[in-house]
Design an enzyme around this catalytic site. Structure first.
Site, PDB file in Angstrom:
ATOM      1  N   HIS A 299      -6.586  31.061 -31.347  1.00  0.00           N
ATOM      2  CA  HIS A 299      -5.303  31.766 -31.221  1.00  0.00           C
ATOM      3  C   HIS A 299      -5.617  33.263 -31.086  1.00  0.00           C
ATOM      4  O   HIS A 299      -6.629  33.734 -31.621  1.00  0.00           O
ATOM      5  CB  HIS A 299      -4.516  31.488 -32.509  1.00  0.00           C
ATOM      6  CG  HIS A 299      -3.111  31.988 -32.529  1.00  0.00           C
ATOM      7  ND1 HIS A 299      -2.789  33.301 -32.764  1.00  0.00           N
ATOM      8  CD2 HIS A 299      -1.929  31.336 -32.374  1.00  0.00           C
ATOM      9  CE1 HIS A 299      -1.463  33.443 -32.762  1.00  0.00           C
ATOM     10  NE2 HIS A 299      -0.913  32.262 -32.520  1.00  0.00           N
TER      11      HIS A 299
ATOM     12  N   CYS B 168      -0.176  31.471 -27.291  1.00  0.00           N
ATOM     13  CA  CYS B 168      -1.075  32.512 -27.839  1.00  0.00           C
ATOM     14  C   CYS B 168      -2.526  32.052 -27.818  1.00  0.00           C
ATOM     15  O   CYS B 168      -3.294  32.346 -28.755  1.00  0.00           O
ATOM     16  CB  CYS B 168      -0.692  32.912 -29.254  1.00  0.00           C
ATOM     17  SG  CYS B 168       0.918  33.638 -29.364  1.00  0.00           S
TER      18      CYS B 168
HETATM   19  N1  PLP Z   1      -3.749  30.932 -35.957  1.00  0.00           N
HETATM   20  C1  PLP Z   1      -3.178  29.829 -35.465  1.00  0.00           C
HETATM   21  C2  PLP Z   1      -4.034  28.637 -35.142  1.00  0.00           C
HETATM   22  C3  PLP Z   1      -1.796  29.789 -35.275  1.00  0.00           C
HETATM   23  O1  PLP Z   1      -1.232  28.675 -34.804  1.00  0.00           O
HETATM   24  C4  PLP Z   1      -1.023  30.929 -35.603  1.00  0.00           C
HETATM   25  C5  PLP Z   1       0.419  30.937 -35.335  1.00  0.00           C
HETATM   26  O2  PLP Z   1       0.899  30.295 -34.423  1.00  0.00           O
HETATM   27  C6  PLP Z   1      -1.664  32.030 -36.135  1.00  0.00           C
HETATM   28  C7  PLP Z   1      -3.023  32.006 -36.294  1.00  0.00           C
HETATM   29  C8  PLP Z   1      -0.899  33.241 -36.547  1.00  0.00           C
HETATM   30  O3  PLP Z   1      -0.047  32.924 -37.610  1.00  0.00           O
HETATM   31  P1  PLP Z   1       1.043  33.968 -38.116  1.00  0.00           P
HETATM   32  O4  PLP Z   1       1.815  34.369 -36.888  1.00  0.00           O
HETATM   33  O5  PLP Z   1       1.860  33.218 -39.092  1.00  0.00           O
HETATM   34  O6  PLP Z   1       0.326  35.112 -38.712  1.00  0.00           O
END
Ligand code: PLP
Length: 387
Positions: A109, A345
């Protein structure tokens, strides 16, 4: 299963399949937050009045509950705004200055890419095979070439649902004196996590993807590393002593929680974890929905699935040949089905697959096979309209 626990579904007929983005919240979470605001709203870790003490106790109880939930000690839990902030905290307080290189997978991500770039770290990438799995031999040779690095890899891919073999990844990394951060944003709601048996150094997650509120998450870190780390931000609550000449800080984890924290959210997070704990057959439900969705999708013409891997959890991603994913998303939304289309993302893996994005169904405990049937019917209708 469990839909009645979620007030969101009481006033509409929506099918909600965007749980990897955020899940709906059960009544117990809303009640816990409401109780804080209506009966003991007060700031924490300061003052000595009764309400403040009660709020502090509830906030710290949330930390203990979370620690127990993932098999950690309570002083190894730093509350953050979520996974993104947890990774940024680690990048600037620990990784920058101690490491030159961060090893990522192709599935990451953006939250697990940008913090390293912003802190000028060199990035090495372990590719994935045609089923989107990491080849452990290739991974080992990359780690061997880059000893003393930070390995930062997602537990479950938000874009494709692949569950990475993190225990093996951690063991291999430790052989070459690397430290490991696991991005657990997608895992908290789907898998049992035990940071001690994984021997993971750092683990990051968000409450809102696991039936909890937005604005809260945590960084788990082995205490020995927290002790080495400098504060991420400065402000109230995190100090021992302040003067204009110098300041000293509290011990971890408080040193990393500057300013007024997300108190109601921490209390809601605790309620969400307790809610998850009492659910029976969570993983079996997840597996049966995924298998059902996969076989239903495979029966459609012109479907493109991106993996045949068995190690998947939470999400399934696909496309329809010749139709843009966003057009499908719009037509499904008009039929009251909320699922996600786009790059999720995770642009690097989309680029590697030569696509702009996918259509993603992601599941929670309140989803049913009947909802999948309705989604497949709506999808067939959308395809007929768009052809
Ligand atoms: N990492 C992964 C695998 C995610 O799916 C997400 C959110 O979609 C994030 C990080 C970031 O999470 P947050 O936006 O809650 O900080």
């Amino acid at each position: 299963m469990n839909k009645k626990d979620f007030p969101f579904f009481q006033n509409n007929e929506l099918i909600y399949l965007d749980n990897a983005a955020t899940s709906q919240k059960p009544q117990v979470v809303l009640d816990a937050m409401n109780e804080y605001y209506t009966s003991y709203c007060s700031n924490i870790h300061r003052g000595s009045h009764e309400l403040g003490n009660k709020a502090t106790e509830s906030y710290e109880e949330a930390r203990r509950t979370l620690a127990k939930f993932i098999g950690a000690q309570e002083n190894e839990i730093v509350f953050t705004r979520g996974t993104t902030e947890a990774i940024n905290l680690l990048a600037s307080s620990y990784v920058k200055g101690n490491f030159d290189t961060v090893i990522l997978s192709e599935l990451e991500h953006h939250s697990n890419i940008l913090p390293w770039q912003l802190n000028d770290l060199h990035i090495e990438v372990i590719g994935v095979d045609q089923d989107l799995n990491i080849n452990l031999e290739e991974y080992e040779s990359l780690v061997k070439k880059n000893p003393h690095s930070l390995v930062s890899i997602t537990h479950i891919s938000n874009a494709f649902g692949i569950v990475n073999p993190i225990k093996e990844l951690i063991q291999i990394a430790h052989k070459y004196e690397c430290k490991v951060l696991i991005d657990g944003a997608q895992a908290l709601a789907h898998l049992k996590i035990d940071v001690k048996s994984l021997d993971v150094d750092f683990y990051a997650f968000s409450a809102h993807k696991a039936y909890g509120p937005t604005g809260i998450g945590a960084l788990y870190a082995k205490y020995e590393f927290l002790e080495e780390m400098n504060p991420y931000q400065g402000g109230g609550s995190m100090i021992n002593e302040v003067s204009f000449e110098y300041s000293t800080f509290l011990d971890p984890p408080f040193r990393f929680e500057a300013g007024t924290q997300a108190i109601a959210e921490a209390i809601g997070f605790k309620a969400a974890l307790e809610y998850i704990k009492q659910i029976k057959g969570l993983q079996a439900h997840d597996k049966s929905l995924l298998e059902y969705a996969k076989s239903s999708l495979e029966a459609l013409d012109d479907i493109i699935l991106y993996t045949q891997a068995k190690n998947v959890s939470g999400s399934i991603s696909f496309n329809i040949k010749g139709i843009h994913h966003d057009d499908i998303g719009i037509l499904l939304s008009k039929q009251n089905i909320m699922l996600r289309t786009g790059h999720h993302c995770a642009m690097p893996i989309m680029k590697r697959l030569g696509i702009e994005g996918t259509i993603r169904m992601s599941f929670a405990i309140y989803n049913t096979k009947e909802e999948i049937d309705k989604t497949i019917n709506a999808l067939s209708k959308a395809i007929r309209i768009l052809r």
